[in-house]
Scaffold this motif. Structure first.
Motif, PDB file in Angstrom:
ATOM      1  N   VAL A   1      54.915  43.355  42.157  1.00  0.00           N
ATOM      2  CA  VAL A   1      53.463  43.645  42.372  1.00  0.00           C
ATOM      3  C   VAL A   1      52.829  42.772  41.011  1.00  0.00           C
ATOM      4  O   VAL A   1      51.831  42.256  41.338  1.00  0.00           O
ATOM      5  CB  VAL A   1      53.086  45.069  42.369  1.00  0.00           C
ATOM      6  CG1 VAL A   1      51.678  45.305  42.194  1.00  0.00           C
ATOM      7  CG2 VAL A   1      53.810  45.808  43.769  1.00  0.00           C
ATOM      8  N   LEU A   2      53.281  43.040  40.117  1.00  0.00           N
ATOM      9  CA  LEU A   2      52.639  42.635  38.708  1.00  0.00           C
ATOM     10  C   LEU A   2      53.368  41.390  37.943  1.00  0.00           C
ATOM     11  O   LEU A   2      52.801  40.694  37.327  1.00  0.00           O
ATOM     12  CB  LEU A   2      52.560  43.970  37.770  1.00  0.00           C
ATOM     13  CG  LEU A   2      52.049  45.194  38.053  1.00  0.00           C
ATOM     14  CD1 LEU A   2      51.852  46.172  37.142  1.00  0.00           C
ATOM     15  CD2 LEU A   2      50.475  44.838  38.519  1.00  0.00           C
ATOM     16  N   GLY A   3      54.499  41.076  38.551  1.00  0.00           N
ATOM     17  CA  GLY A   3      55.296  40.250  37.771  1.00  0.00           C
ATOM     18  C   GLY A   3      56.141  40.810  36.643  1.00  0.00           C
ATOM     19  O   GLY A   3      56.108  42.176  36.297  1.00  0.00           O
ATOM     20  N   ASN A   4      56.308  39.917  35.544  1.00  0.00           N
ATOM     21  CA  ASN A   4      57.095  40.270  34.524  1.00  0.00           C
ATOM     22  C   ASN A   4      56.179  40.741  33.301  1.00  0.00           C
ATOM     23  O   ASN A   4      56.001  39.985  32.026  1.00  0.00           O
ATOM     24  CB  ASN A   4      57.985  39.301  33.947  1.00  0.00           C
ATOM     25  CG  ASN A   4      59.073  39.491  33.018  1.00  0.00           C
ATOM     26  OD1 ASN A   4      59.080  40.954  32.881  1.00  0.00           O
ATOM     27  ND2 ASN A   4      59.448  38.937  32.015  1.00  0.00           N
ATOM     28  N   VAL A   5      55.118  41.695  33.481  1.00  0.00           N
ATOM     29  CA  VAL A   5      54.132  42.285  32.727  1.00  0.00           C
ATOM     30  C   VAL A   5      54.524  43.284  32.013  1.00  0.00           C
ATOM     31  O   VAL A   5      55.022  44.221  32.805  1.00  0.00           O
ATOM     32  CB  VAL A   5      52.816  42.244  33.356  1.00  0.00           C
ATOM     33  CG1 VAL A   5      51.871  42.994  32.344  1.00  0.00           C
ATOM     34  CG2 VAL A   5      52.362  40.948  34.003  1.00  0.00           C
ATOM     35  N   ASN A   6      54.542  43.469  30.680  1.00  0.00           N
ATOM     36  CA  ASN A   6      54.969  44.563  29.908  1.00  0.00           C
ATOM     37  C   ASN A   6      54.007  45.754  30.015  1.00  0.00           C
ATOM     38  O   ASN A   6      52.763  45.444  29.512  1.00  0.00           O
ATOM     39  CB  ASN A   6      55.042  44.231  28.351  1.00  0.00           C
ATOM     40  CG  ASN A   6      55.513  45.321  27.487  1.00  0.00           C
ATOM     41  OD1 ASN A   6      56.068  46.382  28.064  1.00  0.00           O
ATOM     42  ND2 ASN A   6      54.924  45.449  26.269  1.00  0.00           N
ATOM     43  N   VAL A   7      54.331  46.663  30.757  1.00  0.00           N
ATOM     44  CA  VAL A   7      53.320  47.921  31.107  1.00  0.00           C
ATOM     45  C   VAL A   7      53.761  49.109  29.955  1.00  0.00           C
ATOM     46  O   VAL A   7      53.014  50.137  30.289  1.00  0.00           O
ATOM     47  CB  VAL A   7      53.522  48.317  32.523  1.00  0.00           C
ATOM     48  CG1 VAL A   7      53.341  47.201  33.588  1.00  0.00           C
ATOM     49  CG2 VAL A   7      55.034  48.796  32.893  1.00  0.00           C
ATOM     50  N   THR A   8      54.306  49.101  29.141  1.00  0.00           N
ATOM     51  CA  THR A   8      54.740  49.919  28.319  1.00  0.00           C
ATOM     52  C   THR A   8      53.593  50.207  27.008  1.00  0.00           C
ATOM     53  O   THR A   8      53.034  49.385  26.471  1.00  0.00           O
ATOM     54  CB  THR A   8      55.818  49.722  27.312  1.00  0.00           C
ATOM     55  OG1 THR A   8      57.114  49.593  28.211  1.00  0.00           O
ATOM     56  CG2 THR A   8      56.291  50.916  26.199  1.00  0.00           C
ATOM     57  N   LEU A   9      53.205  51.531  27.246  1.00  0.00           N
ATOM     58  CA  LEU A   9      51.985  51.639  26.210  1.00  0.00           C
ATOM     59  C   LEU A   9      52.490  52.302  24.962  1.00  0.00           C
ATOM     60  O   LEU A   9      53.279  53.242  24.995  1.00  0.00           O
ATOM     61  CB  LEU A   9      50.867  52.762  26.832  1.00  0.00           C
ATOM     62  CG  LEU A   9      50.399  52.442  28.113  1.00  0.00           C
ATOM     63  CD1 LEU A   9      49.860  53.315  29.062  1.00  0.00           C
ATOM     64  CD2 LEU A   9      49.287  51.187  28.090  1.00  0.00           C
ATOM     65  N   LEU A  10      52.327  51.803  24.016  1.00  0.00           N
ATOM     66  CA  LEU A  10      52.979  52.214  22.603  1.00  0.00           C
ATOM     67  C   LEU A  10      52.549  53.563  21.958  1.00  0.00           C
ATOM     68  O   LEU A  10      53.300  54.156  21.242  1.00  0.00           O
ATOM     69  CB  LEU A  10      52.688  50.955  21.872  1.00  0.00           C
ATOM     70  CG  LEU A  10      53.383  49.639  22.326  1.00  0.00           C
ATOM     71  CD1 LEU A  10      53.295  48.653  20.910  1.00  0.00           C
ATOM     72  CD2 LEU A  10      54.729  49.910  22.458  1.00  0.00           C
ATOM     73  N   SER A  11      51.336  53.960  22.229  1.00  0.00           N
ATOM     74  CA  SER A  11      50.548  55.293  21.514  1.00  0.00           C
ATOM     75  C   SER A  11      50.751  56.234  22.770  1.00  0.00           C
ATOM     76  O   SER A  11      50.585  56.098  23.824  1.00  0.00           O
ATOM     77  CB  SER A  11      49.293  54.932  20.819  1.00  0.00           C
ATOM     78  OG  SER A  11      48.345  54.825  21.835  1.00  0.00           O
ATOM     79  N   ASN A  12      50.954  57.440  22.036  1.00  0.00           N
ATOM     80  CA  ASN A  12      50.887  58.672  22.787  1.00  0.00           C
ATOM     81  C   ASN A  12      49.258  58.887  23.300  1.00  0.00           C
ATOM     82  O   ASN A  12      49.245  59.345  24.421  1.00  0.00           O
ATOM     83  CB  ASN A  12      51.103  60.010  22.102  1.00  0.00           C
ATOM     84  CG  ASN A  12      52.507  60.305  21.919  1.00  0.00           C
ATOM     85  OD1 ASN A  12      53.528  59.763  22.678  1.00  0.00           O
ATOM     86  ND2 ASN A  12      53.063  60.758  20.597  1.00  0.00           N
ATOM     87  N   GLN A  13      48.476  58.407  22.480  1.00  0.00           N
ATOM     88  CA  GLN A  13      47.016  58.683  22.957  1.00  0.00           C
ATOM     89  C   GLN A  13      46.730  57.674  24.251  1.00  0.00           C
ATOM     90  O   GLN A  13      46.137  58.124  25.305  1.00  0.00           O
ATOM     91  CB  GLN A  13      46.097  58.091  21.830  1.00  0.00           C
ATOM     92  CG  GLN A  13      44.647  58.244  22.192  1.00  0.00           C
ATOM     93  CD  GLN A  13      43.803  57.829  21.088  1.00  0.00           C
ATOM     94  OE1 GLN A  13      44.246  57.519  19.912  1.00  0.00           O
ATOM     95  NE2 GLN A  13      42.482  58.060  21.370  1.00  0.00           N
TER      96      GLN A  13
END
Length: 334
Positions: free
Chosen positions: A106-118
């Motif tokens: 769907v998105l390709g090799n895009v990093n979807v990790t969000l680094l902050s808890n907020q």
């Protein structure tokens, strides 16, 4: 603006610009350090997992020939290995990772990790709001189609909305899973099944068979939206209390079903859930009967019957399993 004032303004802008360049340079350096740290952590986790896997195999072989004292030690080590796996899962929620097959398509090799808890909590809250708003829209859409607008074009719009809604849910849930949400099993899979079902409904052509099932499907959609709203309202409140007590993960989500954490306070939802499950079975039986009709020519009817049957079995058996486990646990505690 006088010339001296203009010159002073320009000098201040130039000074701020130089500071911005320095700040950006520091940012780029820190970003590079962060990237290196992320790579180091990911590599270390992989090595640890491999070593723990080898150790687990060694312990399994050793457990067959060891004495009671060693067996106790092996049991303790296995328990600690399991704890470490949970810690690794939490660590990986803050590290970039390769997307799964679905997100890659769907998105390709895009990093979807969000680094902050907020950022993670904000995305989770936005997901919950999206579900709530779409549930209300779908509820009114089904009521409108059933009681006011008996046109094929409005049915198509409603079915397309269902396809888009479930597709969007699967993507957002995949992103949340990549960021540490523990939603898994059937409560993820059933959205993929629902997407397929809605897609088949969208392609079902106008005709006698369609009209014979139309009212039943729209009535079911109304009840399903009402049930999802009911679940969201009570589950969100229950999750809020459990998070405050430290008993649930901050990224736990509301689901269209029944999970173990709902046992305290939400068992009154079970009759509504089981009624919805058996309505899915009723839909399946109705469609199987239509598939045997002499005038039946559409492949969609039999496919929808099978899909509703899969949804019924998945929802009913999963809910029944949770209830059975909780009743057994309660009996043991007594």
């Amino acid at each position: 603006m006088s010339e001296p004032a203009f010159q002073t303004e320009w000098e201040e802008i130039e000074k701020e610009y130089q500071q911005l360049q320095e700040t950006h340079k520091i940012y780029r350096h820190k970003l590079e350090e962060l990237t290196n740290l992320q790579a180091t952590c990911s590599s270390s986790i992989s090595k640890q997992r491999k070593r723990l896997k080898d150790l687990r195999l060694s312990l399994k072989k050793c457990a067959q020939t060891c004495d009671e004292k060693q067996l106790k030690l092996i049991t303790d080590i296995k328990s600690q290995i399991k704890e470490k796996e949970h810690v690794f899962f939490d660590m990986e929620a803050y590290l970039p990772k390769k997307n799964g097959l679905y997100l890659s398509l769907v998105l390709g090799n895009v990093n979807v990790t969000l680094l902050s808890n907020q950022a993670k909590f904000a995305y989770k809250d936005e997901y919950e709001k999206f579900k709530l708003y779409m549930t209300i829209i779908l509820l009114f859409g089904a009521i409108t189609c059933l009681f006011f607008l008996n046109y094929r074009v409005t049915d198509e719009i409603f079915n397309f909305l269902l396809v888009w809604y479930y597709c969007t849910l699967t993507i957002r849930e995949s992103v949340l899973i990549s960021n540490g949400s523990r939603i898994k099993g059937w409560w993820v899979s059933h959205h993929y099944v629902s997407t397929f079902l809605s897609g088949v409904m969208l392609t079902w052509p106008e005709g006698q068979m369609y009209q014979m099932f139309r009212s039943q499907f729209l009535a079911f959609s109304i009840y399903q939206s009402f049930l999802q709203f009911l679940q969201y309202y009570y589950q969100s409140g229950c999750l809020y209390r459990l998070r405050a007590l430290g008993e649930r993960n901050q990224l736990d989500l509301t689901v269209e079903g029944f999970q173990s954490w709902m046992w305290r306070g939400l068992t009154f939802l079970l009759p509504f859930l089981f009624f919805g499950h058996f309505w899915q079975l009723y839909n399946s039986v109705t469609l199987f009967r239509l598939a045997r009709h002499d005038d039946c020519r559409e492949w969609q009817i039999f496919m929808l019957a099978l899909t509703f049957l899969v949804l019924f079995l998945g929802n009913f058996l999963t809910t029944l399993k949770v209830v059975h486990q909780k009743v057994q646990k309660k009996e043991k505690d007594i």
